[in-house]
Design a protein around this motif. Structure first.
Motif, PDB file in Angstrom:
ATOM      1  N   GLU A 157      -4.837  -9.333  10.514  1.00  0.00           N
ATOM      2  CA  GLU A 157      -5.434  -8.626   9.363  1.00  0.00           C
ATOM      3  C   GLU A 157      -4.450  -7.688   8.682  1.00  0.00           C
ATOM      4  O   GLU A 157      -4.822  -6.888   7.836  1.00  0.00           O
ATOM      5  CB  GLU A 157      -6.691  -7.884   9.824  1.00  0.00           C
ATOM      6  N   GLY A 158      -3.194  -7.772   9.103  1.00  0.00           N
ATOM      7  CA  GLY A 158      -2.188  -6.950   8.425  1.00  0.00           C
ATOM      8  C   GLY A 158      -1.123  -6.448   9.381  1.00  0.00           C
ATOM      9  O   GLY A 158      -1.443  -5.794  10.372  1.00  0.00           O
TER      10      GLY A 158
ATOM     11  N   SER B  83       5.508 -10.668  -4.661  1.00  0.00           N
ATOM     12  CA  SER B  83       5.894 -11.944  -4.043  1.00  0.00           C
ATOM     13  C   SER B  83       7.174 -12.436  -4.728  1.00  0.00           C
ATOM     14  O   SER B  83       7.733 -11.745  -5.575  1.00  0.00           O
ATOM     15  CB  SER B  83       4.775 -12.964  -4.199  1.00  0.00           C
TER      16      SER B  83
ATOM     17  N   PRO C  12       7.053 -14.956   3.156  1.00  0.00           N
ATOM     18  CA  PRO C  12       6.112 -13.836   3.208  1.00  0.00           C
ATOM     19  C   PRO C  12       5.957 -13.142   1.851  1.00  0.00           C
ATOM     20  O   PRO C  12       6.868 -13.180   1.030  1.00  0.00           O
ATOM     21  CB  PRO C  12       6.759 -12.886   4.218  1.00  0.00           C
ATOM     22  N   THR C  13       4.811 -12.520   1.630  1.00  0.00           N
ATOM     23  CA  THR C  13       4.591 -11.676   0.438  1.00  0.00           C
ATOM     24  C   THR C  13       4.233 -10.272   0.929  1.00  0.00           C
ATOM     25  O   THR C  13       4.034 -10.060   2.121  1.00  0.00           O
ATOM     26  CB  THR C  13       3.457 -12.237  -0.436  1.00  0.00           C
TER      27      THR C  13
ATOM     28  N   ARG D 210       1.800  -6.721   0.565  1.00  0.00           N
ATOM     29  CA  ARG D 210       0.625  -6.025   0.026  1.00  0.00           C
ATOM     30  C   ARG D 210       0.881  -4.529   0.202  1.00  0.00           C
ATOM     31  O   ARG D 210       1.236  -4.076   1.293  1.00  0.00           O
ATOM     32  CB  ARG D 210      -0.631  -6.440   0.782  1.00  0.00           C
TER      33      ARG D 210
ATOM     34  N   ALA E 213      -2.711  -9.050  14.511  1.00  0.00           N
ATOM     35  CA  ALA E 213      -1.333  -9.075  13.997  1.00  0.00           C
ATOM     36  C   ALA E 213      -0.332  -8.813  15.118  1.00  0.00           C
ATOM     37  O   ALA E 213      -0.627  -8.103  16.085  1.00  0.00           O
ATOM     38  CB  ALA E 213      -1.188  -8.018  12.912  1.00  0.00           C
TER      39      ALA E 213
ATOM     40  N   ALA F 132       0.240 -12.738  11.368  1.00  0.00           N
ATOM     41  CA  ALA F 132      -0.110 -11.805  10.283  1.00  0.00           C
ATOM     42  C   ALA F 132      -1.431 -11.096  10.559  1.00  0.00           C
ATOM     43  O   ALA F 132      -1.612  -9.932  10.191  1.00  0.00           O
ATOM     44  CB  ALA F 132      -0.179 -12.550   8.962  1.00  0.00           C
TER      45      ALA F 132
ATOM     46  N   LYS G 220       0.290  -6.238  -5.144  1.00  0.00           N
ATOM     47  CA  LYS G 220       0.966  -7.279  -4.367  1.00  0.00           C
ATOM     48  C   LYS G 220       2.320  -7.594  -4.979  1.00  0.00           C
ATOM     49  O   LYS G 220       2.500  -7.482  -6.200  1.00  0.00           O
ATOM     50  CB  LYS G 220       0.124  -8.545  -4.348  1.00  0.00           C
TER      51      LYS G 220
ATOM     52  N   GLU H 298       2.244 -10.283   4.233  1.00  0.00           N
ATOM     53  CA  GLU H 298       1.212 -11.319   4.312  1.00  0.00           C
ATOM     54  C   GLU H 298       1.894 -12.664   4.528  1.00  0.00           C
ATOM     55  O   GLU H 298       2.903 -12.959   3.873  1.00  0.00           O
ATOM     56  CB  GLU H 298       0.393 -11.339   3.030  1.00  0.00           C
ATOM     57  N   GLY H 299       1.377 -13.432   5.438  1.00  0.00           N
ATOM     58  CA  GLY H 299       2.009 -14.715   5.759  1.00  0.00           C
ATOM     59  C   GLY H 299       3.060 -14.497   6.827  1.00  0.00           C
ATOM     60  O   GLY H 299       3.505 -13.374   7.078  1.00  0.00           O
TER      61      GLY H 299
END
Ligand code: AHR
Length: 669
Positions: free
Chosen positions: A124-125, A177, A157-158, A160, A95, A122, A175, A206-207
């Motif tokens: 793994e986070g 979004s 993006p979303t 988590r 990331a 992104a 999550k 994410e994204g």
């Protein structure tokens, strides 16, 4: 003959010796046989105010933020002086991105800063972690509402959300979004799969893209009365169990601020929480040496617990609200800054508006605001404090101006005035003299003193004038000096001495009309001041021996003082008595400071018809060093027993080092 006369004279000498021995030991024998306490049931004295015993609330020791206001996210709106305090960048494998604080086009202008998460990779986070208030407390199986104001500025993006334990185990996730290019609040529930007092919260993007975040919040759903974003249930329960007659808020020196700019301004504490302007807590930098483990200076006031919530709390627990308002004086232990006498109007206006906010009809400007917040009925405010712990002629000059305006508009509102920080020094004497001249309503005395002072002052109010201002024992605590314990422990030595003093307050309920221990709350990892009434960590709470003393007096108050006499003026027994018209019971409180049990002969003179079954509450320990802890919360706690009554003469064995409350059914006269 000689033998007979020798024998006779021996008998005379022996008799004389025995008589002399009997005479000198008589009081001791009498004490050993029983201590007599007479209560004159047919001579009722002053009425005891329903608001006699209350609580003093201040946001000190993480009392509000990090305490009774159970927001789990520290610095949720990025408004701390160090805007990223409490947050850490989180970049998992692969990331890459930027974490910045922005101000342009904010969610609102009162809290203008927000967080921008810009993701380049992104991996793994990528995101941020919040450490909470010395950790985030979560209970296995409990639900937590996560909410955030978010705006997308690039990409799609979303989010988590992860709840993780102190050792990195994931305890729950959710999550979010559907973000747009406008600020929008989104919320989701997380359930904790395990209990941890020191968990953390990860907010990960994410994204690819850019997200703006503000008011990042995690709140337990199991709050007091299950109110969304409500107060911490276990702490309010401890208060509610005391049945306090009043709640004094918001302090304390916090009312004054270190300077006037940082004073408490109630109008900034109502309405949408996202609009409440954050303020540094005046205890942030204070008393570091007392608790070196306290670490970072991260103590701010979010005002999530604001004046509406304080009034609501009072309503909930049946306590009279007692707000304290700044009188144009900053803390005299800090800058001593003064608002000039010809510039006091805004301060006085704040007090006038507060009374209207609490009591005004819904067509008045401030009554309308109260109604809009969900409480059209008035809060029935009866008293207000003018300044906190002020002193000197500067205080009197300012009080005079407040009193003139407030009394003209609201003659029935009682004004609480200050007697300064010490219960007997020159400042105290000066203030009392002036406040008597001013015909003040109620004078607030403070005593943070060692146990000996408490015993020496049991009769303090016996000789106070019976006319003129009444007394509010507004802040007190017995401070036991212990080598190597900068926290001055909340042990039984402290509690017992407070109990002795409170018998004196109760006996003089015609003069002392209100009393509260201070301070109320302290977080075990973040305190500045000790002793305190209730300690807590992120999940648990414990009432100190002093708490149980307060609770016993408050829940066994009675409605009328009864005269009480202790035969032989013992130095280790203290007592007060009252009659409870509602329960038809005589209530006697006795403090035994002796290390031995004491037989008590209680004589209720002039009593009406006696019942047969009474009750006793006993708080005792043979070790004055005993403290309640989070692991052992009830080492000292009241024990209830039944008391059989056959006449108006009652025998009872007082436990060593005890506070005993006897409730005897008996019709009054
Ligand atoms: O209770 C702690 C502090 O003691 C209060 O803020 C202040 O009024 C007093 O000095």
């Amino acid at each position: 003959m000689k033998t007979l006369s020798t024998a006779l004279s021996s008998i005379v000498v022996l008799t004389a010796l025995l008589l002399a021995f009997w005479t000198t030991t008589q009081p001791r024998i009498a004490m050993a046989q029983g201590n007599s306490i007479t209560v004159q049931v047919d001579k009722p004295g002053a009425a005891i105010s329903p608001s006699m015993f209350g609580v003093f609330f201040e946001d000190i020791n993480f009392g509000a933020d990090g305490g009774i206001y159970p927001e789990r996210i520290k610095n949720r709106s990025f408004e701390f002086t160090n805007a990223l305090m409490g947050w850490k960048k989180l970049e998992r494998s692969g990331a890459k991105g930027n974490v910045t604080i922005q101000e342009q086009e904010p969610l609102n202008t009162t809290t203008p800063h927000y967080l921008r998460l810009q993701v380049e990779a992104a991996g793994e986070g990528f995101g941020i972690t919040n450490e909470g208030f010395r950790g985030i407390g979560v209970q296995q199986g409990a639900s937590y509402s996560f909410s955030v104001f978010a705006r997308r500025t690039e990409g799609t993006p979303t989010l988590r959300i992860e709840l993780v334990s102190a050792n990195g185990q994931r305890l729950g996730q959710a999550k979010l979004s559907g973000f747009t290019n406008q600020w929008k609040k989104q919320a989701v529930t997380l359930r904790a799969s395990a209990t941890d007092a020191k968990a953390q919260l990860n907010v990960l993007v994410e994204g690819k893209g850019t997200l703006d975040l503000d008011m990042v919040s995690l709140f337990p759903q199991d709050t007091w009365k299950k109110r969304p974003n409500g107060l911490r249930a276990d702490l309010v329960k401890l208060l509610s169990d005391m049945k306090p007659g009043f709640v004094r808020f918001p302090g304390g020196c916090i009312v004054e601020g270190r300077n006037l700019e940082e004073r408490y301004q109630w109008k900034n504490t109502i309405g949408d929480v996202a609009d409440r302007k954050l303020l540094i807590n005046r205890w942030n930098m204070e008393f570091r040496s007392r608790n070196p483990a306290r670490a970072p200076e991260d103590y701010f006031q979010s005002f999530g617990l604001g004046f509406f919530e304080y009034f609501q709390l009072c309503d909930d627990i049946g306590a009279e609200p007692l707000p304290i308002i700044n009188c144009g004086m900053a803390c005299q232990f800090n800058t001593k800054e003064l608002a000039p006498l010809d510039q006091l109007d805004p301060y006085i206006q704040d007090a006038l508006d507060l009374i209207e906010f609490a009591n005004g009809s819904i067509v008045t400007p401030w009554g309308k605001k109260r109604a809009a917040l969900g409480h059209p009925a008035p809060f029935n405010l009866k008293m207000i404090g003018v300044g906190n712990e002020q002193w000197g002629p500067q205080y009197i000059e300012r009080y005079e101006q407040f009193a003139k305006v407030l009394k003209a508009k609201y003659p029935n509102i009682q004004l609480i005035t200050s007697a300064g920080p010490d219960p007997g020094d020159e400042r105290f004497k000066f203030l009392w003299e002036k406040l008597r001249e001013q015909k003040a309503d109620i004078v607030d005395e403070h005593f943070y003193k060692p146990p000996k002072w408490f015993y020496d002052n049991v009769h303090r109010y016996d000789n106070y004038p019976r006319t003129g201002p009444k007394v509010f024992a507004g802040e007190y605590a017995s401070h036991v000096p212990v080598q190597g314990r900068p926290d001055r422990p909340n042990n039984w030595e402290a509690g017992l001495s407070e109990a002795a003093l409170i018998t004196g307050l109760e006996r003089n309920a015609d003069v002392v009309v209100m009393a509260s221990y201070a301070p109320l709350f302290a977080h075990v990892d973040a305190w500045q001041w000790s002793p305190n009434l209730i300690w807590f960590d992120n999940l648990r709470s414990v009432g100190t021996p002093s708490y149980y003393v307060q609770k016993l007096f408050s829940t066994n108050r009675g409605t009328t003082v009864l005269p009480v006499q202790l035969e032989g003026n013992p130095t280790d027994l203290f007592a007060s008595a009252s009659y409870d018209k509602t329960a038809s019971e005589v209530i006697v409180k006795v403090v035994n400071t002796a290390t031995t049990a004491k037989p008590l002969n209680l004589n209720l003179t002039g009593a009406g018809k006696m019942g047969t079954r009474g009750k006793v509450f006993e708080l005792a320990s043979t070790d004055l060093k005993t403290e309640n802890t989070l692991n052992e919360p009830t080492k000292i706690a009241p024990v209830e027993k039944s008391l059989s009554v056959s006449s108006n003469r009652i025998s009872y064995s007082l436990a060593p080092q005890s506070l005993t409350v006897l409730r005897v059914p008996c019709s009054g006269r």
